[in-house]
Each structure stands twice: as C-alpha cells, then as structure tokens.
Design a protein around this motif. Structure first.
Motif, PDB file in Angstrom:
ATOM      1  N   UNK A   1      37.797  31.412  35.263  1.00 15.42           N
ATOM      2  CA  UNK A   1      37.507  30.487  36.349  1.00 15.42           C
ATOM      3  C   UNK A   1      36.147  29.820  36.228  1.00 15.42           C
ATOM      4  N   UNK A   2      35.123  30.573  35.892  1.00 16.29           N
ATOM      5  CA  UNK A   2      33.790  30.014  35.764  1.00 16.29           C
ATOM      6  C   UNK A   2      33.435  29.889  34.290  1.00 16.29           C
ATOM      7  N   UNK A   3      32.803  28.781  33.949  1.00 15.10           N
ATOM      8  CA  UNK A   3      32.394  28.594  32.572  1.00 15.10           C
ATOM      9  C   UNK A   3      31.333  29.624  32.211  1.00 15.10           C
ATOM     10  N   UNK A   4      31.492  30.225  31.056  1.00 17.60           N
ATOM     11  CA  UNK A   4      30.528  31.238  30.655  1.00 17.60           C
ATOM     12  C   UNK A   4      29.134  30.642  30.493  1.00 17.60           C
TER      13      UNK A   4
ATOM     14  N   UNK B   1      32.190  43.663  43.630  1.00 17.63           N
ATOM     15  CA  UNK B   1      32.194  43.946  42.195  1.00 17.63           C
ATOM     16  C   UNK B   1      33.112  43.007  41.419  1.00 17.63           C
ATOM     17  N   UNK B   2      34.187  42.532  42.041  1.00 19.51           N
ATOM     18  CA  UNK B   2      35.212  41.757  41.339  1.00 19.51           C
ATOM     19  C   UNK B   2      34.648  40.535  40.598  1.00 19.51           C
ATOM     20  N   UNK B   3      33.877  39.646  41.248  1.00 14.08           N
ATOM     21  CA  UNK B   3      33.344  38.504  40.496  1.00 14.08           C
ATOM     22  C   UNK B   3      32.316  38.918  39.454  1.00 14.08           C
TER      23      UNK B   3
ATOM     24  N   UNK C   1      33.101  37.919  30.698  1.00 12.58           N
ATOM     25  CA  UNK C   1      32.922  36.631  30.031  1.00 12.58           C
ATOM     26  C   UNK C   1      31.746  36.684  29.060  1.00 12.58           C
ATOM     27  N   UNK C   2      30.664  37.318  29.487  1.00 14.10           N
ATOM     28  CA  UNK C   2      29.509  37.467  28.600  1.00 14.10           C
ATOM     29  C   UNK C   2      29.890  38.292  27.374  1.00 14.10           C
TER      30      UNK C   2
ATOM     31  N   UNK D   1      40.444  43.279  39.783  1.00 14.75           N
ATOM     32  CA  UNK D   1      39.556  43.752  38.717  1.00 14.75           C
ATOM     33  C   UNK D   1      40.374  44.235  37.525  1.00 14.75           C
ATOM     34  N   UNK D   2      41.391  45.024  37.791  1.00 14.28           N
ATOM     35  CA  UNK D   2      42.243  45.554  36.722  1.00 14.28           C
ATOM     36  C   UNK D   2      42.893  44.424  35.935  1.00 14.28           C
ATOM     37  N   UNK D   3      43.379  43.428  36.637  1.00 11.94           N
ATOM     38  CA  UNK D   3      44.016  42.285  35.976  1.00 11.94           C
ATOM     39  C   UNK D   3      43.045  41.601  35.019  1.00 11.94           C
TER      40      UNK D   3
END
Length: 214
Positions: free
Chosen positions: A13-16, A100-102, A109-110, A194-196
């Motif tokens: 969803x968010x650009x790294x 914690x999820x986001x 992503x990092x 989170x698991x997904x």
C-alpha cells in the motif's frame, strides 16, 4: 527472485521509498544512498555489458549498510512481537495489535528492499568476479548462495516468531470474547491482517515458515 520482490514492493500500500524517507534513523538514511548507487551500477552494467573496476568500486562497500538496515528491521519486528506478548488485557491487546499492523507492514517493506538490494549487489559481484577472476566464479557463487540462505533463515525465524505471537494473540482474544465482544473481534481482525502481510512477504521471498521455540 529479484522480479518477485520488485512486484511485491510495487503492490504494497505505501511506497517503500516514502517509508524510508519518513524515518529519521541514520541506519535507514544510509540505505537510501546505497539504493541509488546500486541502481546506478546496474544501469551502467546494462549499457556497458560488464562490471568494470570503476563501477564495482562505487558499490563494493554497500553490503555493510544493507546488512545493518536488515538487522535493524528484524530487531524492530522482534520488538513488536515482544510488546504484544506482554499484553494481557484484551482491550490493550486490541489497541496494541491495531497499532502494530501498519508498523509490521512498513518493516516488512524495508526488509524486502534490503533483500532486493542484496540480490542486485550479488549480480554485480558475480559479474565483477567473472570479469576479473573467472577461475574463482563458481566458488564465489557457492559462497554467495550460502550467505543468501543464511540471511533468509534469519528473516524466516524472525517473521515466524511474529506469526506465532499473532496466533497466541488470536487464542487469547477468542478465549475472552464473551467478556469483551468488541475488543476481542477487533484484536482477531488486526492479527489476521498482520498474518496476511507476513505470509505474503514470506511467499514472495521464497521463505517457508519455520517453527521456533518460545
């Protein structure tokens, strides 16, 4: 593998890049510079057809900041997992899991970007060895393969610990759903998200979940 990671990074969803630039930590700032150097070296390689001494000299020290960033991201995931493990009240669990999820998605992503950069650096390194010391190419390739497997094992262990904690969080929330009909389902939904994200990350990097003790 690089193509698979690139596709994954495009789909989150968010650009790294935005994630990295939003971080004030010097460890992540270093990786932005390394990213630019490796991309430049790969571009030059495509046009020249080889990795010259000049090109390699620009990126040969890049492995350290990449590894440092990777280790930092793994510690952040472990820290999130440990914080969730310390929560007992379902209301607190639900709040902590939502928060914690986001963060988990950001650090995944990092991690994906560090793995992508390591793959790119390995390509450059092998082609440089092929050009400078072709007799050493196969032994060098074997060494890089072992190093790559070790990195993936570390990532697998860390992400699997996080999955185990999510499973524990779901069990705890479900066991108290009668007393907390709002917070319990909220904790379960956040945990499932989170698991997904973790499972998708593992699949894209070719990582199989491992069972960890504790």
């Amino acid at each position: 593998q690089m193509d698979e990671i690139t596709d994954y990074l495009k789909e989150i969803n968010e650009k790294v890049d935005d994630i990295l630039r939003a971080q004030k930590d010097a460890v992540l700032a270093d990786m932005i510079g390394v990213d630019l150097l490796i991309e430049e070296a790969l571009t030059v390689r495509e046009h020249v057809g080889r990795v010259s001494g000049v090109t390699w000299s620009k990126v040969q020290a890049a492995s350290m900041p990449i590894a440092r960033t990777q280790g930092y991201a793994l510690r952040q995931l472990d820290s999130l997992s440990q914080k969730l493990a310390q929560k007992a009240d379902v209301g607190t669990i639900a709040k902590a899991t939502r928060e914690a999820e986001p963060r988990v998605r950001e650090w995944l992503a990092v991690l994906a970007r560090t793995f992508q950069l390591q793959e790119g650096l390995a390509v450059l390194e092998l082609e440089r060895v092929q050009d400078a010391s072709p007799d050493e190419l196969e032994t060098h390739r074997a060494g890089l393969t072992v190093a790559r497997r070790n990195r993936r094992d570390l990532i697998a262990e860390s992400t699997s610990r996080l999955l185990a904690q999510m499973e524990e969080t779901v069990r705890t929330a479900n066991s108290k759903v009668l007393f907390n009909p709002i917070d319990s389902p909220a904790a379960v939904r956040a945990s499932a998200s989170v698991v997904e994200g973790v499972v998708e990350f593992q699949e894209r990097l070719g990582i199989e979940s491992v069972q960890v003790d504790g």
